[in-house]
Design a protein around this motif. Structure first.
Motif, short mmCIF file in Angstrom:
data_model
loop_
_atom_site.label_atom_id
_atom_site.label_comp_id
_atom_site.label_asym_id
_atom_site.label_seq_id
_atom_site.Cartn_x
_atom_site.Cartn_y
_atom_site.Cartn_z
N ILE A 55 0.87 -1.09 0.06
CA ILE A 55 0.04 0.06 0.06
C ILE A 55 0.87 1.13 0.07
O ILE A 55 0.45 2.30 -0.68
CB ILE A 55 -0.89 0.03 1.23
N ARG A 56 1.90 1.29 0.81
CA ARG A 56 2.58 2.48 0.88
C ARG A 56 3.27 2.69 -0.36
O ARG A 56 3.30 3.93 -0.59
CB ARG A 56 3.70 2.48 2.09
N PRO A 57 4.06 1.93 -1.10
CA PRO A 57 4.71 2.11 -2.32
C PRO A 57 3.71 2.77 -3.51
O PRO A 57 3.84 3.53 -4.22
CB PRO A 57 5.42 1.09 -2.69
N CYS B 146 -1.46 5.28 16.99
CA CYS B 146 -1.64 4.90 15.48
C CYS B 146 -1.08 5.85 14.65
O CYS B 146 -0.71 5.40 13.48
CB CYS B 146 -3.12 4.49 15.48
N ALA B 147 -1.44 7.22 14.94
CA ALA B 147 -0.91 8.40 14.16
C ALA B 147 0.65 7.99 13.98
O ALA B 147 1.12 8.21 12.79
CB ALA B 147 -1.24 9.59 14.57
N ALA B 148 1.23 7.48 14.73
CA ALA B 148 2.71 7.39 14.80
C ALA B 148 3.36 6.17 14.15
O ALA B 148 3.77 6.05 13.09
CB ALA B 148 3.53 7.66 16.18
N ILE C 66 2.25 5.90 6.26
CA ILE C 66 1.19 6.21 5.13
C ILE C 66 1.28 7.76 4.75
O ILE C 66 0.90 8.10 3.65
CB ILE C 66 -0.30 5.64 5.85
N ARG C 67 1.30 8.58 5.83
CA ARG C 67 1.28 9.87 5.51
C ARG C 67 2.60 10.35 4.56
O ARG C 67 2.33 11.32 3.70
CB ARG C 67 1.13 10.70 6.74
N GLN D 89 -3.19 15.29 4.90
CA GLN D 89 -4.30 15.12 5.71
C GLN D 89 -5.08 14.00 5.20
O GLN D 89 -5.81 13.14 6.16
CB GLN D 89 -5.27 16.18 5.27
N TYR D 90 -5.25 13.61 3.99
CA TYR D 90 -5.60 12.27 3.61
C TYR D 90 -4.95 11.04 4.30
O TYR D 90 -5.77 10.22 4.67
CB TYR D 90 -5.57 12.18 2.03
N GLY D 91 -3.60 11.21 4.16
CA GLY D 91 -2.95 9.92 4.71
C GLY D 91 -3.07 9.68 6.12
O GLY D 91 -3.21 8.79 6.76
N ALA D 92 -3.43 10.81 6.69
CA ALA D 92 -3.67 10.96 8.42
C ALA D 92 -4.76 10.13 8.45
O ALA D 92 -4.97 9.31 9.41
CB ALA D 92 -3.51 12.37 8.96
N LYS D 93 -6.01 10.56 7.77
CA LYS D 93 -7.11 9.84 8.07
C LYS D 93 -7.13 8.28 7.67
O LYS D 93 -7.65 7.43 8.20
CB LYS D 93 -8.19 10.54 7.06
N LEU D 94 -6.51 8.00 6.54
CA LEU D 94 -6.23 6.77 6.05
C LEU D 94 -5.62 5.82 6.91
O LEU D 94 -5.96 4.71 7.55
CB LEU D 94 -5.61 6.64 4.74
N GLY D 95 -4.53 6.27 7.52
CA GLY D 95 -3.67 5.58 8.46
C GLY D 95 -4.65 5.12 9.60
O GLY D 95 -4.45 4.14 10.30
N LEU D 96 -5.17 6.12 10.33
CA LEU D 96 -5.84 5.90 11.49
C LEU D 96 -7.10 4.80 11.13
O LEU D 96 -7.15 3.77 11.86
CB LEU D 96 -6.37 7.09 12.11
#
Length: 297
Positions: free
Chosen positions: A51-53, A181-183, A189-190, A212-219
């Motif tokens: 997912i990350r790459p 989780c954010a960390a 992901i962010r 901002q998108y990555g922060a929401k997705l990561g959580l």
């Protein structure tokens, strides 16, 4: 996912895996150290969703860039992610014997080799960016800064520290969990979203939107992981399930209950998708985002 988007995901994953193979080989200079190279390759080749790459490549495309501009950063962040998984599985951490349906690195090789393989991947990631023939030096420095920040004590490593600390506490709050989780999950992901934008030369306002998108997705991604640890099976996940409950860990499921955890993941996913719609050509990534909410592993 829609068939055409599933095929596109498969294409991007294939590009990433080819890129990883090209950037980690046993060359004459490391012939005597080939055991640790083999351990690095073993964990990198173990599969996973990539997912990350894929996020790196896709945000580069959304910002008008080419695959070649983002491939080094995409491979680098997957190396960092794999390093984190190798170390997470160690007896001193989560003590998991299986990862992605295969013996963990320390089981396939030995504990010392696994530690060194993780260490070597964490360094190789920065070498890959430094040696990228496509980007200029200023962009390489920016990419390495993003990767370092996402990996550091303020990012993924710090998240793992919080995760271990919370295992011994019975007063963990939702705010504590979200910070962890954010960390632990969200930072990479962010970072992936930001890397793709910077690789394409996007302005800071666009990088911030992707962040901002990555922060929401990561959580949301981590909440779904917590849900799957309760609802899935070892055969499906490729790793032990129920370990959180056995260890008495506080998760989004234990804190909120299964249904509220699902609602929270759905809310965050919807907010991520709303941010994504500000990018032209977002359809593939929108479908991927939705599929991560409804994934089975």
């Amino acid at each position: 996912m829609k068939l055409e988007n599933k095929q596109e995901l498969e294409r991007l994953v294939h590009l990433v895996e080819t890129g990883l193979d090209e950037r980690l080989q046993v060359t004459p200079e490391v012939e005597r150290q080939k055991r640790v190279i083999a351990a690095m390759q073993y964990s990198l080749d173990a599969g996973g969703k990539r997912i990350r790459p894929v996020l790196v490549l896709e945000f580069c495309r959304l910002c008008g860039g080419r695959v070649q501009q983002a491939m080094a950063a995409a491979c680098a962040i997957e190396m960092i992610h794999t390093f984190s998984l190798i170390h997470d599985d160690l007896p001193a951490m989560d003590n998991d014997d299986f990862r992605r349906g295969k013996p963990s690195c320390h089981k396939a090789f030995d504990e010392a080799t696994a530690i060194l393989a993780g260490d070597a991947l964490s360094v190789q990631a920065f070498r890959v960016i430094a040696e990228d023939p496509v980007q200029d030096d200023a962009v390489k420095v920016h990419l390495m800064q993003i990767l370092a920040e996402a990996t550091s004590a303020a990012g993924m490593i710090g998240g793992q520290v919080m995760d271990m600390e919370y295992e011994t506490r019975d007063d963990v709050t939702q705010a504590d969990l979200e910070a962890m989780c954010a960390a632990k999950t969200g930072a990479l992901i962010r970072g992936a979203c930001r890397l793709g934008c910077v690789a394409a030369g996007a302005p800071e306002s666009v990088v911030a939107l992707a962040d901002q998108y990555g922060a929401k997705l990561g959580l949301a991604f981590q909440i779904v992981d917590d849900i799957l640890d309760v609802t899935s099976t070892t055969d499906v996940l490729g790793k032990p399930v129920g370990s959180d409950a056995e260890e008495g860990k506080t998760t989004f499921v234990t804190l909120l209950g299964l249904e509220r955890a699902r609602e929270e993941a759905a809310r965050l996913t919807q907010e991520a998708e709303e941010l994504l719609q500000q990018f032209v050509g977002h359809e593939f990534l929108l479908d991927l985002t939705d599929s991560l909410l409804n994934r089975e592993k």
